[in-house]
Design a protein around this motif. Structure first.
Motif, short mmCIF file in Angstrom:
data_model
loop_
_atom_site.label_atom_id
_atom_site.label_comp_id
_atom_site.label_asym_id
_atom_site.label_seq_id
_atom_site.Cartn_x
_atom_site.Cartn_y
_atom_site.Cartn_z
N GLU A 108 0.81 -1.21 0.00
CA GLU A 108 0.00 0.00 0.00
C GLU A 108 0.85 1.27 0.00
O GLU A 108 1.91 1.30 0.62
CB GLU A 108 -0.89 0.02 1.26
CG GLU A 108 -2.00 -0.99 1.19
CD GLU A 108 -2.86 -0.96 2.45
OE1 GLU A 108 -2.81 0.03 3.19
OE2 GLU A 108 -3.58 -1.96 2.67
N PRO A 109 0.39 2.30 -0.68
CA PRO A 109 1.12 3.57 -0.63
C PRO A 109 0.93 4.24 0.73
O PRO A 109 -0.03 3.95 1.44
CB PRO A 109 0.46 4.40 -1.73
CG PRO A 109 -0.93 3.87 -1.85
CD PRO A 109 -0.83 2.40 -1.50
N ASN A 110 1.86 5.13 1.07
CA ASN A 110 1.74 5.89 2.32
C ASN A 110 1.04 7.21 2.00
O ASN A 110 1.53 8.00 1.21
CB ASN A 110 3.17 6.11 2.85
CG ASN A 110 3.19 6.98 4.08
OD1 ASN A 110 2.47 7.98 4.17
ND2 ASN A 110 4.02 6.62 5.02
N VAL A 111 -0.13 7.41 2.58
CA VAL A 111 -0.94 8.59 2.23
C VAL A 111 -1.07 9.55 3.41
O VAL A 111 -1.38 9.13 4.52
CB VAL A 111 -2.36 8.16 1.77
CG1 VAL A 111 -3.17 9.39 1.34
CG2 VAL A 111 -2.29 7.15 0.65
N GLN A 112 -0.78 10.81 3.17
CA GLN A 112 -0.95 11.85 4.20
C GLN A 112 -1.85 12.95 3.64
O GLN A 112 -1.75 13.28 2.47
CB GLN A 112 0.39 12.49 4.55
CG GLN A 112 1.40 11.55 5.18
CD GLN A 112 1.01 11.14 6.59
OE1 GLN A 112 0.40 11.93 7.31
NE2 GLN A 112 1.33 9.92 6.96
N LEU A 113 -2.70 13.49 4.50
CA LEU A 113 -3.52 14.63 4.09
C LEU A 113 -2.94 15.87 4.75
O LEU A 113 -2.75 15.90 5.96
CB LEU A 113 -4.97 14.43 4.54
CG LEU A 113 -5.66 13.23 3.90
CD1 LEU A 113 -7.05 13.02 4.50
CD2 LEU A 113 -5.76 13.39 2.39
N ARG A 114 -2.60 16.87 3.95
CA ARG A 114 -1.98 18.08 4.49
C ARG A 114 -2.86 19.30 4.24
O ARG A 114 -3.63 19.33 3.30
CB ARG A 114 -0.64 18.33 3.79
CG ARG A 114 0.27 17.13 3.81
CD ARG A 114 1.42 17.33 4.75
NE ARG A 114 2.36 16.25 4.64
CZ ARG A 114 2.74 15.49 5.67
NH1 ARG A 114 2.26 15.72 6.87
NH2 ARG A 114 3.61 14.53 5.50
N ASN A 115 -2.65 20.31 5.09
CA ASN A 115 -3.33 21.61 4.96
C ASN A 115 -4.82 21.51 4.69
O ASN A 115 -5.31 22.08 3.73
CB ASN A 115 -2.69 22.45 3.85
CG ASN A 115 -1.22 22.66 4.07
OD1 ASN A 115 -0.77 22.67 5.22
ND2 ASN A 115 -0.48 22.79 3.01
N PRO A 116 -5.57 20.76 5.51
CA PRO A 116 -7.01 20.74 5.28
C PRO A 116 -7.58 22.13 5.54
O PRO A 116 -7.20 22.79 6.50
CB PRO A 116 -7.53 19.74 6.31
CG PRO A 116 -6.48 19.67 7.35
CD PRO A 116 -5.18 19.97 6.68
N ARG A 117 -8.47 22.58 4.67
CA ARG A 117 -9.10 23.89 4.84
C ARG A 117 -10.61 23.70 4.89
O ARG A 117 -11.18 23.06 4.00
CB ARG A 117 -8.75 24.83 3.69
CG ARG A 117 -7.30 25.25 3.68
CD ARG A 117 -7.01 26.22 4.82
NE ARG A 117 -5.67 26.74 4.77
CZ ARG A 117 -4.64 26.25 5.44
NH1 ARG A 117 -4.82 25.20 6.22
NH2 ARG A 117 -3.46 26.80 5.34
N ASP A 152 -11.33 17.98 12.37
CA ASP A 152 -10.55 16.75 12.58
C ASP A 152 -11.35 15.50 12.26
O ASP A 152 -10.82 14.55 11.69
CB ASP A 152 -10.04 16.68 14.02
CG ASP A 152 -8.91 17.67 14.25
OD1 ASP A 152 -8.46 18.27 13.25
OD2 ASP A 152 -8.51 17.85 15.41
N SER A 153 -12.63 15.47 12.64
CA SER A 153 -13.37 14.22 12.46
C SER A 153 -13.61 13.98 10.96
O SER A 153 -13.58 12.84 10.50
CB SER A 153 -14.68 14.24 13.26
OG SER A 153 -15.69 14.87 12.55
N THR A 154 -13.80 15.04 10.18
CA THR A 154 -13.95 14.86 8.73
C THR A 154 -12.65 14.33 8.13
O THR A 154 -12.67 13.43 7.29
CB THR A 154 -14.31 16.21 8.07
OG1 THR A 154 -15.39 16.80 8.80
CG2 THR A 154 -14.72 16.04 6.63
#
Ligand SMILES: [Zn+2]
Ligand SMILES: [Zn+2]
Length: 295
Positions: free
Chosen positions: A68-77, A81-83
């Motif tokens: 599996e790839p390593n996935v990060q979510l950055r700079n959510p606008r 947090d729960s979303t």
């Protein structure tokens, strides 16, 4: 087709579809391919109706897609947090489902769909700390931060008034010639808002319905406890008196003057002697230089 060719094909397809919206780089040191893309909801090119966004950062391990790839979510606008955590969960499921097959485009689409569905900020207004209810009039800044229009108007008016008051105190040569520039209360980016329009906004519902603040018995108990804690911390030197700090003299002292064997870093008031100016200067010196080192 070799593993490498399959990945190559997937990356080329991504670049062909997403063009400038995706960046694919290869890090020689870690031997990992890094994919980055900022995702917005689909709003038929109406950019001013995109209220949320997030940047996906994918690292492909050497044996991708078999692992599996390593996935990060950055700079959510506009996302709380729960979303973001829900998004992570769906990403994980998709990755497991697609093990052995190209998955990155699927991930991007999954996130885009989810952003489109909930294209309303789920975060709180940084001014009043209430969320956004239906019918509330809110503003998205250029930096993708959200405020009730009512709150942003009040914030801008207050900062503008404060700025003008401060300017009036200055001698003519120190006055700014640029005038007031509104900045985002969260990230301090310059923002341009139609103040006249903001002015007409009604207060947010939650703020309207909020109970009047009252000092209850519990709060008084808490206040007393905090007062005791404050005195305790102050007596231990844990509270910095800003005014006293400003009046301190900065002494440049050579450590060699006191002998380098002196390892007693904090003499403290326990030995009965007051801290000498030199010691104080040294401490200050230390703080200044350690601050610089951290940059
Ligand atoms: Zn607000
Ligand atoms: Zn901002």
């Amino acid at each position: 087709m070799s593993l490498n060719e399959r990945v190559q094909e997937e990356l080329e397809a991504l670049e062909a579809i997403l063009m400038d919206d995706i960046s694919i780089t290869y890090d020689e040191q870690s031997c990992l391919t890094l994919i980055k893309s900022t995702i917005f909801p689909s709003t038929a090119n109406e950019v001013n109706k995109q209220y949320v966004c997030v940047t996906i950062e994918v690292k492909l391990p050497e044996d991708y897609p078999d692992s599996e790839p390593n996935v990060q979510l950055r700079n959510p606008r506009g996302l709380d947090d729960s979303t973001v955590n829900d998004l992570y969960k769906s990403i994980k499921e998709k990755c497991t489902e697609y093990l052995g097959q190209p998955v990155i485009f699927e991930l991007i689409e999954l996130i885009r769909e989810s952003l489109t569905e909930s294209n309303l900020p789920t975060c709180q207004c940084a001014v009043c700390l209430y969320g956004f209810s239906e019918g509330d009039s809110f503003t998205k800044t250029q930096c993708f931060h959200y405020f009730h229009s009512y709150c942003l108007y009040n914030h801008l008016e207050t900062t503008k008034r404060h700025y003008q008051e401060e300017q009036e105190k200055l001698p003519a040569w120190q006055k700014s010639t640029k005038g007031f520039q509104a900045i985002c209360p969260v990230c301090r980016e310059s923002i341009n808002c139609d103040v006249e329009e903001l002015k007409t906004a009604l207060p947010p519902k939650d703020l309207e319905n909020a109970q009047n603040f009252e000092v209850t018995k519990d709060l008084r108990v808490l206040q007393d406890r905090m007062k005791q804690l404050f005195s305790y911390q102050k007596s231990k030197g844990g509270i910095i008196d800003v005014e006293a700090e400003e009046n301190k003299l900065l002494l440049i002292t050579e450590t060699s003057d006191n002998g380098s064997t002196d390892t007693n870093e904090d003499p403290g008031p326990s030995d009965g002697a007051l801290e000498s100016d030199a010691q104080r200067g040294q401490r200050f010196d230390y703080r200044v230089s350690s601050g610089l080192n951290n940059r």
